[in-house]
Design a protein around this motif. Structure first.
Motif, PDB file in Angstrom:
ATOM      1  N   VAL A 120       0.835  -1.205   0.000  1.00 38.31           N
ATOM      2  CA  VAL A 120       0.000   0.000   0.000  1.00 38.31           C
ATOM      3  C   VAL A 120       0.868   1.252   0.000  1.00 38.31           C
ATOM      4  N   ALA A 121       1.924   1.228   0.807  1.00 35.80           N
ATOM      5  CA  ALA A 121       2.807   2.399   0.870  1.00 35.80           C
ATOM      6  C   ALA A 121       3.435   2.678  -0.492  1.00 35.80           C
ATOM      7  N   MET A 122       3.869   1.634  -1.186  1.00 30.22           N
ATOM      8  CA  MET A 122       4.467   1.845  -2.502  1.00 30.22           C
ATOM      9  C   MET A 122       3.436   2.322  -3.515  1.00 30.22           C
ATOM     10  N   LEU A 123       2.268   1.676  -3.542  1.00 31.71           N
ATOM     11  CA  LEU A 123       1.251   2.087  -4.508  1.00 31.71           C
ATOM     12  C   LEU A 123       0.844   3.537  -4.288  1.00 31.71           C
ATOM     13  N   ALA A 124       0.657   3.910  -3.030  1.00 33.03           N
ATOM     14  CA  ALA A 124       0.206   5.275  -2.721  1.00 33.03           C
ATOM     15  C   ALA A 124       1.231   6.321  -3.100  1.00 33.03           C
ATOM     16  N   THR A 125       2.512   5.928  -3.196  1.00 30.92           N
ATOM     17  CA  THR A 125       3.565   6.899  -3.506  1.00 30.92           C
ATOM     18  C   THR A 125       4.244   6.604  -4.840  1.00 30.92           C
ATOM     19  N   THR A 126       3.561   5.893  -5.732  1.00 26.84           N
ATOM     20  CA  THR A 126       4.060   5.805  -7.106  1.00 26.84           C
ATOM     21  C   THR A 126       3.560   7.026  -7.881  1.00 26.84           C
ATOM     22  N   ALA A 127       4.362   7.479  -8.808  1.00 23.15           N
ATOM     23  CA  ALA A 127       3.996   8.665  -9.587  1.00 23.15           C
ATOM     24  C   ALA A 127       2.703   8.443 -10.357  1.00 23.15           C
ATOM     25  N   PHE A 260       7.597   5.016 -10.711  1.00 19.43           N
ATOM     26  CA  PHE A 260       8.620   5.873 -10.101  1.00 19.43           C
ATOM     27  C   PHE A 260       8.216   6.235  -8.674  1.00 19.43           C
ATOM     28  N   PRO A 261       9.119   6.160  -7.679  1.00 16.51           N
ATOM     29  CA  PRO A 261      10.535   5.793  -7.761  1.00 16.51           C
ATOM     30  C   PRO A 261      10.810   4.333  -7.406  1.00 16.51           C
ATOM     31  N   TRP A 262       9.742   3.514  -7.324  1.00 18.33           N
ATOM     32  CA  TRP A 262       9.894   2.154  -6.796  1.00 18.33           C
ATOM     33  C   TRP A 262      10.233   1.123  -7.863  1.00 18.33           C
ATOM     34  N   PRO A 307      -1.372  -2.030  -8.946  1.00 21.36           N
ATOM     35  CA  PRO A 307      -1.529  -2.724  -7.661  1.00 21.36           C
ATOM     36  C   PRO A 307      -0.878  -4.103  -7.646  1.00 21.36           C
ATOM     37  N   SER A 308      -1.008  -4.857  -8.727  1.00 21.27           N
ATOM     38  CA  SER A 308      -0.369  -6.173  -8.780  1.00 21.27           C
ATOM     39  C   SER A 308       1.139  -6.047  -8.693  1.00 21.27           C
ATOM     40  N   ALA A 309       1.710  -5.091  -9.426  1.00 22.55           N
ATOM     41  CA  ALA A 309       3.159  -4.898  -9.405  1.00 22.55           C
ATOM     42  C   ALA A 309       3.648  -4.522  -8.014  1.00 22.55           C
ATOM     43  N   CYS A 310       2.924  -3.635  -7.327  1.00 26.50           N
ATOM     44  CA  CYS A 310       3.349  -3.218  -5.990  1.00 26.50           C
ATOM     45  C   CYS A 310       3.218  -4.359  -4.987  1.00 26.50           C
TER      46      CYS A 310
END
Length: 459
Positions: A120-127, A260-262, A307-310
């Motif tokens: 969730v943290a990564m998805l929420a902070t992807t560009a 980006f940036p993950w 979402p799947s990628a994150c």
């Protein structure tokens, strides 16, 4: 991740506050952007004003390029008394935030708390997810309901009825595309086909997805089916007439930009193991191949795959990463934000090829971020991720505050409308013409049809 309950509650509260700032603050900091957002917003406003929630109308004429879900959300925003910039965007932002909560809840049951939190943290902070949560277009609603349907079908106890309802809403967001993207879920779970074909899931899907298509056809004839399915669905896959033709490799760099940036953690996604992870991996791979085969390509088409990628990258971190070295790379990439602040407004206004890159800012930003990355690399994975997440959220919040006024001037018709209130529009660019029509709340004729000696035309 944090053992002490008090610290856990404090961290949760800070995370919620940061998400609220990222997703709700400055929603109206820029006007309608691009050619699609003002048109979709116009259709939603027309539904609210006329009370006709069946036939989409653009400038008073029936317009069938997309199903109505986004228009209904926008119309609800106008009925709630929101303004012309907030009404199309607030429902999308709230839908995005609601999905992030659902994403955590469902993924926690499919995997574990740490994986769910990191995903969730990564998805929420992807560009990509953050950007499309700030504009009123159809990509985010499709991504939300399609991804919800996929997640509900994963695990030992799939929830087919709510999954069927979500899949129906995804169809109302963007037509037949989510049904094609859903094929890997059906193929990998072929033993459950009989469950899908039972009356209950089929009935729920039909009750959600079909009534609007039937009503719109009864009222307007076959034009809706011809435009929506033949021209806009199959035509986007096969015909260059829609003017979005791109090479087959277009989505490879686009996927990195959206993540980006993950995106540097994608190798860890390939190391994730588990039945749920296998399903999510095939959804992402199949979707990328499917969209790459299409002649017409737009960046937002890939949003349902994020979402799947994150989730896969989070699983890879949990299963494989032990040090903060992997996490240091996204932190290093944040050094590009000052340069992107200079590039993005010009790229939207004039095209990326015509926009100079400030290489000095790139070098400076990467240098500073590189020093921070060296410190994070000395931490363990959990500590490093917490630092990188905080830096990413703060970096994107700064970017929004700094970039939105520039984007408003460079890529929106709102400043032109506020300054001069013209009564005609230029033929090019399309986004300016559509934006001026939207803010005027009436169709403005092209300026080349008016007296050239007039002083109130847009040049």
């Amino acid at each position: 991740m944090i053992a002490n309950p008090t610290y856990r509650r404090l961290a949760t509260g800070l995370a919620v506050a940061m998400l609220a700032l990222l997703y709700l603050y400055l929603l109206t900091g820029m006007g309608m952007v691009g050619p699609d957002e003002p048109r979709y917003a116009w259709v939603g406003r027309a539904m609210a004003e006329t009370g006709d929630w069946v036939t989409p109308r653009l400038w008073g004429e029936p317009w069938y390029e997309k199903p109505p879900l986004l228009y209904w959300l926008t119309g609800a925003g106008f009925l709630s008394g929101l303004g012309p910039d907030m009404a199309p965007r607030l429902p999308v932002a709230l839908l995005s935030l609601g999905f992030l909560a659902f994403f955590h809840w469902r993924l926690r049951r499919l995997t574990d708390a740490a994986t769910a939190t990191w995903a969730v943290a990564m998805l929420a902070t992807t560009a990509g997810w953050l950007a499309y949560s700030h504009i009123g277009v159809t990509d985010l609603p499709l991504a939300v309901f399609f991804s919800a349907a996929v997640l509900l079908c994963c695990g030992d106890r799939p929830r087919l009825l709510p999954a069927a309802a979500c899949l129906g809403l995804a169809v109302l967001a963007k037509g037949l595309v989510p049904l094609v993207l859903f094929l890997p879920v059906l193929v990998l779970n072929y033993r459950r086909w009989k469950e899908w074909l039972r009356p209950a899931p089929l009935t729920v899907f039909a009750l959600v997805a079909l009534p609007w298509f039937l009503l719109c056809t009864l009222r307007n004839g076959n034009d809706m089916a011809r435009v929506l399915f033949v021209e806009q669905t199959f035509g986007r896959f096969t015909s260059p007439a829609l003017q979005h033709v791109q090479p087959w490799w277009f989505y490879l760099p686009v996927a990195l930009l959206l993540l980006f940036p993950w995106f540097s953690l994608l190798p860890l996604a390939g190391m994730a193991r588990g039945v749920t992870q296998k399903t999510l991996a095939w959804v992402a791979i199949f979707g990328l191949v499917f969209f790459s085969l299409s002649i017409n390509k737009l960046p937002g088409y890939l949003l349902p795959l994020l979402p799947s990628a994150c989730a896969l990258m989070a699983s890879g971190i949990k299963q494989r990463a032990r040090s903060g070295v992997w996490i240091a790379i996204p932190l290093l990439l944040l050094g590009l934000l000052p340069a992107l602040l200079q590039v993005v407004p010009g790229a939207l206004a004039n095209g990326l090829r015509n926009t100079p890159v400030p290489w000095s800012l790139v070098a400076m930003g990467m240098g500073v971020a590189g020093l921070a990355g060296l410190l994070v690399a000395r931490l363990d994975a959990k500590q490093g991720f917490a630092v990188a997440l905080a830096a990413t959220a703060a970096g994107f919040l700064w970017f929004e505050v700094a970039a939105f006024p520039r984007l408003d001037q460079a890529a929106s018709a709102r400043p032109v409308w506020r300054n001069s209130r013209p009564d005609c529009v230029p033929e090019r660019p399309r986004a300016t013409a559509y934006g001026l029509n939207y803010y005027a709340n009436r169709y403005l004729p092209p300026c080349n049809q008016l007296d050239p000696d007039r002083h109130d035309v847009v040049r």
